[in-house]
Motif scaffolding. Sequence first.
Motif, short mmCIF file in Angstrom:
data_model
loop_
_atom_site.label_atom_id
_atom_site.label_comp_id
_atom_site.label_asym_id
_atom_site.label_seq_id
_atom_site.Cartn_x
_atom_site.Cartn_y
_atom_site.Cartn_z
N ASN A 104 -1.45 -63.09 0.16
CA ASN A 104 -1.52 -63.23 -1.30
C ASN A 104 -1.76 -61.89 -1.98
O ASN A 104 -2.54 -61.81 -2.94
CB ASN A 104 -2.63 -64.22 -1.69
CG ASN A 104 -2.16 -65.67 -1.60
OD1 ASN A 104 -0.96 -65.92 -1.45
ND2 ASN A 104 -3.09 -66.59 -1.70
N GLY A 105 -1.12 -60.85 -1.44
CA GLY A 105 -1.20 -59.53 -2.05
C GLY A 105 -2.48 -58.78 -1.78
O GLY A 105 -2.67 -57.69 -2.33
N LYS A 106 -3.34 -59.33 -0.94
CA LYS A 106 -4.60 -58.65 -0.64
C LYS A 106 -4.60 -58.22 0.82
O LYS A 106 -4.30 -59.00 1.71
CB LYS A 106 -5.78 -59.60 -0.90
CG LYS A 106 -7.13 -58.92 -0.76
CD LYS A 106 -8.25 -59.82 -1.27
CE LYS A 106 -9.62 -59.21 -1.04
NZ LYS A 106 -9.76 -57.93 -1.72
N TRP A 107 -4.98 -56.94 1.05
CA TRP A 107 -5.04 -56.39 2.39
C TRP A 107 -6.33 -56.79 3.08
O TRP A 107 -7.38 -56.87 2.46
CB TRP A 107 -4.96 -54.86 2.34
CG TRP A 107 -3.62 -54.35 1.92
CD1 TRP A 107 -3.31 -53.78 0.73
CD2 TRP A 107 -2.42 -54.36 2.70
NE1 TRP A 107 -1.98 -53.44 0.70
CE2 TRP A 107 -1.42 -53.77 1.90
CE3 TRP A 107 -2.09 -54.79 3.98
CZ2 TRP A 107 -0.11 -53.62 2.35
CZ3 TRP A 107 -0.79 -54.63 4.42
CH2 TRP A 107 0.19 -54.06 3.61
N SER A 108 -6.22 -57.00 4.39
CA SER A 108 -7.39 -57.25 5.22
C SER A 108 -7.40 -56.21 6.33
O SER A 108 -6.44 -56.12 7.11
CB SER A 108 -7.33 -58.67 5.82
OG SER A 108 -8.45 -58.88 6.65
N PHE A 109 -8.46 -55.42 6.36
CA PHE A 109 -8.55 -54.29 7.29
C PHE A 109 -9.56 -54.57 8.40
O PHE A 109 -10.49 -55.35 8.22
CB PHE A 109 -8.98 -53.03 6.55
CG PHE A 109 -8.01 -52.56 5.51
CD1 PHE A 109 -8.25 -52.79 4.17
CD2 PHE A 109 -6.86 -51.89 5.88
CE1 PHE A 109 -7.35 -52.36 3.20
CE2 PHE A 109 -5.96 -51.45 4.91
CZ PHE A 109 -6.20 -51.70 3.58
N PRO A 110 -9.39 -53.90 9.55
CA PRO A 110 -10.40 -54.00 10.61
C PRO A 110 -11.75 -53.48 10.10
O PRO A 110 -11.81 -52.75 9.10
CB PRO A 110 -9.84 -53.10 11.71
CG PRO A 110 -8.37 -53.05 11.47
CD PRO A 110 -8.22 -53.11 9.98
#
Length: 125
Positions: A104-110
């Motif tokens: 949904n256009g949002k990044w998820s990073f480690p």
Amino acid sequence: IQLVESGGGMVQPGGSLRLSCVASGFTFDDSDMNWVRQAPGKEPEWVSAINPGGRNTYSANSVKGRFTISRDNAKNTLYLQMNSLKPEDTALYYCVRGQVTTYNGKWSFPPTEFWGQGTQVTVSS
């Protein structure tokens, strides 16, 4: 784990830089790797990714055709060749281990323990 970036600096628009990231403390050649950048006052932005073997690479549209990610598993080193640099490429560039996803256009990073300390890239005339 330890990730140590180098190669940043100040360059004029249109110039080139090559970033390096030396990895230790984990099995580098089993790991997906990324470059992520963050400009002052902005959220982190995923730049490019490479799979463990180095055969598959992916880049953000903003850098496609200008930046090239690569790796040397024998040297535990990740690279980012940056050409035709623009002022909007100015940011702190991080080497990141693991998978970066978007929803949904949002990044998820480690988690941050899988990030290096960053190297500054400044593009200015």
